[in-house]
Scaffold this active site. Structure first.
Site, short mmCIF file in Angstrom:
data_model
loop_
_atom_site.label_atom_id
_atom_site.label_comp_id
_atom_site.label_asym_id
_atom_site.label_seq_id
_atom_site.Cartn_x
_atom_site.Cartn_y
_atom_site.Cartn_z
N GLU A 121 0.84 -1.21 0.00
CA GLU A 121 0.00 0.00 0.00
C GLU A 121 0.87 1.26 0.00
O GLU A 121 0.59 2.23 -0.71
CB GLU A 121 -0.88 0.03 1.27
CG GLU A 121 -1.84 -1.14 1.41
CD GLU A 121 -1.22 -2.35 2.12
OE1 GLU A 121 -0.01 -2.61 1.92
OE2 GLU A 121 -1.94 -3.03 2.85
N ASN B 172 12.87 -39.55 3.72
CA ASN B 172 12.18 -40.43 4.63
C ASN B 172 12.16 -39.89 6.06
O ASN B 172 11.18 -40.07 6.78
CB ASN B 172 12.83 -41.82 4.60
CG ASN B 172 11.87 -42.87 5.05
OD1 ASN B 172 10.94 -43.21 4.31
ND2 ASN B 172 12.02 -43.34 6.27
C1 AOF Z 1 0.27 -5.16 4.48
N1 AOF Z 1 0.87 -4.97 3.26
O1 AOF Z 1 2.43 -5.44 1.76
C2 AOF Z 1 2.37 -6.73 3.69
C3 AOF Z 1 1.71 -6.96 4.93
O2 AOF Z 1 7.24 -6.54 9.99
P1 AOF Z 1 6.32 -5.87 9.05
O3 AOF Z 1 5.97 -4.46 9.46
O4 AOF Z 1 6.80 -5.93 7.61
O5 AOF Z 1 4.93 -6.65 9.10
C4 AOF Z 1 4.82 -7.94 8.57
C5 AOF Z 1 3.38 -8.38 8.68
O6 AOF Z 1 2.55 -7.45 7.99
C6 AOF Z 1 3.13 -9.72 8.01
O7 AOF Z 1 3.25 -10.79 8.92
C7 AOF Z 1 1.70 -9.57 7.53
O8 AOF Z 1 0.78 -9.76 8.58
C8 AOF Z 1 1.65 -8.10 7.13
N2 AOF Z 1 2.13 -7.95 5.75
N3 AOF Z 1 0.67 -6.19 5.25
O9 AOF Z 1 -0.62 -4.40 4.86
C9 AOF Z 1 1.90 -5.69 2.85
N4 AOF Z 1 3.47 -7.45 3.32
ZN ZN Z 2 1.13 -2.92 6.10
#
Ligand code: AOF
Ligand code: ZN
Length: 357
Positions: A52, A291
């Site tokens: 975003e 395995n």
């Molecule tokens: C979003 N947009 O493009 C992604 C999301 O450590 P951070 O801040 O990068 O957060 C990672 C978490 O954010 C990830 O586990 C998932 O829940 C969310 N990823 N969220 O709004 C994004 N990559």
């Molecule tokens: Zn985010």
């Protein structure tokens, strides 16, 4: 309005992060206003901006009143980045269209958006979205990397002759697909026997392929560093996983793991590499290591290639070598979810029965 095509565009954008986002999800986003797309973005790699934010950064006008289409629920937590929902609200977006909700327990972006008066539409191409991010959803559910096995076998189920010759069972088209898999998975794991008999490079040799982490599992205390995986280690992604004491000096990362009946404890291996943000692994043999994963109930998926040849011979090798089930009712059970043809070869994509997608 039907958002399917805009969501497909998000999936395409998201896929550009394949092999780079590690334990994060692949996410693509588009902003849509007055009948056209005004900006696009995606999550490029583990440490990069979320989709975003990348989309807003690519925007040259106001987002006020626009629709944000994104395949995953925007986040609401402080992680490596501040919450995406705050930026969506600040930019006065009027509607957010989502494919999948985020199963990360820290995230509840939908309620935040609704509280701010933003319309939220969910479930657009939901199944495709789930398949796209199957590794991420698996990670969230089981808290460990997804384990897939890959092997090529003959019609009579052999992966090598009695003298371990296995070049080349599958055809070139199948092998190209394997290089795509190597790029999509975060790590490849092989046993020491495979290292010694095949001397593989374990890189992804396709255009724009991402080289995965390369993990060698060994119980022996000595290791010759002359193999290709150690030579091609300019990215520092070769790891030795062992239950013995190995001192190799500088250059190669060694993970000293718990012992289980004289071998590496595979649960410990998965936990430790998950800490390195490795969310998915492709096990490329050999039969004994395959395995061990099977017996530990750690085979989540299999990519089985089958070539129209018959090897025969009572000492030729099959994909799994171990004690085996005494009765068919005790055999490990899988589900064939997809069958693909690669020229004269066939590939079965098989999932463990406990997995629902
Ligand atoms: C979003 N947009 O493009 C992604 C999301 O450590 P951070 O801040 O990068 O957060 C990672 C978490 O954010 C990830 O586990 C998932 O829940 C969310 N990823 N969220 O709004 C994004 N990559
Ligand atoms: Zn985010």
């Amino acid at each position: 309005m039907n958002y399917d095509n805009l969501m497909r565009e998000c999936f395409d954008l998201a896929l550009k992060g394949s092999g780079k986002v590690l334990t994060n999800p692949m996410v693509g986003a588009v902003l849509y206003k007055d009948g056209k797309i005004i900006a696009r973005g995606y999550h490029k790699s583990y440490y990069d901006d979320h989709a975003e934010i990348d989309c807003f950064n690519n925007l040259n006008e106001s987002a006020e009143g626009a629709t944000l289409v994104v395949n995953l629920e925007p986040c609401s937590h402080f992680g490596k980045h501040p919450p995406c929902v705050d930026e969506v609200i600040r930019r006065k977006v009027k509607r957010v269209v989502i494919s999948n909700t985020d199963t990360n327990p820290k995230v509840d972006g939908i309620s935040k958006l609704k509280e701010a008066g933003i319309e939220v539409i969910t479930g657009v191409l939901e199944e495709e979205g789930e398949k796209l991010n199957e590794k991420f959803f698996f990670n969230m559910k089981y808290n460990r990397p997804l384990v897939a096995l890959k092997y090529a076998q003959s019609l009579d189920g052999k992966i090598a002759t009695e003298n371990f010759d296995s070049k080349w069972i599958s055809n070139e088209e199948s092998r190209l697909f394997v290089h795509k898999l190597r790029s999509d998975y975060d790590a490849i794991i092989v046993g020491r026997n495979t290292l010694e008999t095949d001397n593989p490079r374990l890189t992804s040799r396709i255009t724009n392929g991402v080289d995965p982490f390369r993990v060698i599992v060994t119980s022996k205390a000595k290791l010759d560093l002359g193999y290709e995986v150690f030579k091609e280690n300019s990215d520092n992604k070769t790891i030795i996983a062992t239950n013995s004491k190995i001192d190799l000096g500088e250059g190669v990362k060694v993970l000293t793991l718990k012992d289980k009946n004289g071998s590496v404890d595979l649960n410990d291996l998965l936990d430790r590499i998950y800490e390195l943000n490795i969310g998915s692994v492709l096990v490329e043999g050999g039969s004994v290591l395959n395995n061990s994963f099977l017996e530990a109930d750690l085979v989540d998926k299999i990519y089985q290639f089958m070539a129209p040849i018959v090897v025969s011979g009572k000492n030729s090798r099959s994909a799994f070598v171990g004690k085996g089930a005494k009765l068919i009712k005790d055999a490990k059970r899988f589900r064939i979810d997809e069958i693909k043809r690669f020229g004269s070869d066939v590939m079965f994509e098989v999932n463990n029965v406990y997995r629902n997608s």
